[in-house]
Each structure stands twice: as structure tokens, then as C-alpha cells.
Design a protein around this motif. Structure first.
Motif, mmCIF file in Angstrom:
data_model
loop_
_atom_site.group_PDB
_atom_site.id
_atom_site.type_symbol
_atom_site.label_atom_id
_atom_site.label_comp_id
_atom_site.label_asym_id
_atom_site.label_seq_id
_atom_site.Cartn_x
_atom_site.Cartn_y
_atom_site.Cartn_z
ATOM 1 N N TRP A 7 51.265 93.805 92.192
ATOM 2 C CA TRP A 7 50.602 94.801 91.347
ATOM 3 C C TRP A 7 49.234 95.193 91.901
ATOM 4 O O TRP A 7 48.856 96.366 91.868
ATOM 5 N N ILE A 8 48.500 94.219 92.429
ATOM 6 C CA ILE A 8 47.198 94.525 93.027
ATOM 7 C C ILE A 8 47.387 95.464 94.222
ATOM 8 O O ILE A 8 46.677 96.460 94.372
ATOM 9 N N ALA A 9 48.360 95.161 95.067
ATOM 10 C CA ALA A 9 48.622 96.011 96.226
ATOM 11 C C ALA A 9 49.037 97.413 95.787
ATOM 12 O O ALA A 9 48.604 98.420 96.375
ATOM 13 N N LEU A 10 49.844 97.498 94.738
ATOM 14 C CA LEU A 10 50.285 98.801 94.240
ATOM 15 C C LEU A 10 49.103 99.611 93.716
ATOM 16 O O LEU A 10 48.975 100.813 94.019
ATOM 17 N N ILE A 11 48.223 98.956 92.946
ATOM 18 C CA ILE A 11 47.052 99.652 92.401
ATOM 19 C C ILE A 11 46.141 100.131 93.528
ATOM 20 O O ILE A 11 45.647 101.260 93.518
ATOM 21 N N VAL A 12 45.923 99.289 94.537
ATOM 22 C CA VAL A 12 45.083 99.683 95.679
ATOM 23 C C VAL A 12 45.689 100.891 96.378
ATOM 24 O O VAL A 12 44.979 101.841 96.741
ATOM 25 N N LEU A 13 47.008 100.886 96.570
ATOM 26 C CA LEU A 13 47.665 102.013 97.229
ATOM 27 C C LEU A 13 47.504 103.296 96.405
ATOM 28 O O LEU A 13 47.244 104.364 96.949
ATOM 29 N N ILE A 14 47.641 103.184 95.088
ATOM 30 C CA ILE A 14 47.503 104.366 94.232
ATOM 31 C C ILE A 14 46.075 104.916 94.309
ATOM 32 O O ILE A 14 45.868 106.110 94.441
ATOM 33 N N MET A 16 43.952 104.552 96.751
ATOM 34 C CA MET A 16 43.735 105.167 98.066
ATOM 35 C C MET A 16 44.395 106.535 98.142
ATOM 36 O O MET A 16 43.830 107.482 98.705
ATOM 37 N N ALA A 17 45.594 106.669 97.560
ATOM 38 C CA ALA A 17 46.294 107.953 97.594
ATOM 39 C C ALA A 17 45.532 109.003 96.795
ATOM 40 O O ALA A 17 45.389 110.154 97.227
ATOM 41 N N VAL A 18 45.007 108.606 95.625
ATOM 42 C CA VAL A 18 44.262 109.554 94.799
ATOM 43 C C VAL A 18 42.987 109.993 95.510
ATOM 44 O O VAL A 18 42.632 111.173 95.517
ATOM 45 N N ARG A 19 42.299 109.028 96.142
ATOM 46 C CA ARG A 19 41.052 109.381 96.850
ATOM 47 C C ARG A 19 41.327 110.316 98.021
ATOM 48 O O ARG A 19 40.576 111.250 98.272
ATOM 49 N N ALA A 20 42.431 110.077 98.743
ATOM 50 C CA ALA A 20 42.777 110.959 99.860
ATOM 51 C C ALA A 20 43.101 112.359 99.356
ATOM 52 O O ALA A 20 42.727 113.362 99.972
ATOM 53 N N LYS A 21 43.785 112.413 98.214
ATOM 54 C CA LYS A 21 44.136 113.717 97.637
ATOM 55 C C LYS A 21 42.870 114.466 97.213
ATOM 56 O O LYS A 21 42.739 115.662 97.468
ATOM 57 N N LEU A 22 41.939 113.762 96.567
ATOM 58 C CA LEU A 22 40.696 114.400 96.137
ATOM 59 C C LEU A 22 39.896 114.893 97.339
ATOM 60 O O LEU A 22 39.306 115.960 97.300
ATOM 61 N N ARG A 23 39.869 114.100 98.409
ATOM 62 C CA ARG A 23 39.126 114.501 99.605
ATOM 63 C C ARG A 23 39.753 115.744 100.223
ATOM 64 O O ARG A 23 39.066 116.615 100.732
ATOM 65 N N ALA A 24 41.080 115.852 100.174
ATOM 66 C CA ALA A 24 41.752 117.022 100.738
ATOM 67 C C ALA A 24 41.495 118.266 99.889
ATOM 68 O O ALA A 24 41.476 119.382 100.401
ATOM 69 N N MET A 25 41.296 118.068 98.584
ATOM 70 C CA MET A 25 41.108 119.218 97.696
ATOM 71 C C MET A 25 39.698 119.786 97.776
ATOM 72 O O MET A 25 39.515 120.978 97.599
ATOM 73 N N THR A 26 38.690 118.943 98.026
ATOM 74 C CA THR A 26 37.315 119.448 98.065
ATOM 75 C C THR A 26 37.120 120.289 99.311
ATOM 76 O O THR A 26 37.535 119.901 100.392
ATOM 77 N N PRO A 27 36.505 121.449 99.158
ATOM 78 C CA PRO A 27 36.288 122.314 100.324
ATOM 79 C C PRO A 27 35.305 121.692 101.294
ATOM 80 O O PRO A 27 34.316 121.084 100.884
#
Ligand SMILES: [Zn+2]
Length: 79
Positions: A7-14, A16-27
Motif C-alpha cells: 500500500w505504501i508503494a502504491l500511494i507513492v506511485l500515485i 508521483m503520477a499526480v505530480r508528473a501530471k501537474l508538472r505537464a499541465m503547468t505552462p
């Protein structure tokens, strides 16, 4: 114990995925300043002496020191 690690690994992956998505969305910050990329297209505006509509000064019909929106309004009285 393995269940908790999973569960810890799953939460960390989620996260990281959300942060990468946010970074891609910001101009991204442009390298060149804004003035270099798009030159300012500032044109002075003027007002028709008859009808009062505002329009670019380059399109003005000038008569007797007044600006008009069209030749037809030159013949009409100024307000
Ligand atoms: Zn006019």
C-alpha cells in the motif's frame, strides 16, 4: 507486513503520477521575453464626432479637425 509495504508503494506511485501530471499541465516559462515573441500591436483609438463610436485612428476620416468613422458621418453634424 507485505500488505503495508504494497500500500505504501502504491500511494507513492500515485503521488508521483499526480505530480508528473501537474508538472505537464503547468505552462513552461518561455525563454524569450514576451516583447520579443509578439511585438506590441498598439494602435491609438479615436472617437467619431457624430455617432461616438470608438475605432482605430488609422481608419478615421478627418474633417475640420474632427475624426469621423465614415465619410457619411462627415456630412452629418458633430455631437
Ligand atoms: Zn460615426
Amino acid at each position: 507486513m507485505t500488505r503495508i509495504l504494497f500500500w505504501i508503494a502504491l500511494i507513492v506511485l500515485i503521488v508521483m503520477a499526480v505530480r508528473a501530471k501537474l508538472r505537464a499541465m503547468t505552462p513552461k516559462e518561455p525563454d524569450a521575453p514576451r516583447a520579443e515573441r509578439e511585438p506590441a500591436q498598439v494602435e491609438s483609438m479615436t472617437r467619431c464626432a457624430h455617432c461616438g463610436v470608438h475605432f482605430p485612428a488609422s481608419e478615421a476620416v478627418r474633417a475640420d479637425g474632427l475624426d469621423y468613422c465614415s465619410p457619411a458621418h462627415v456630412r452629418l453634424p458633430a455631437q
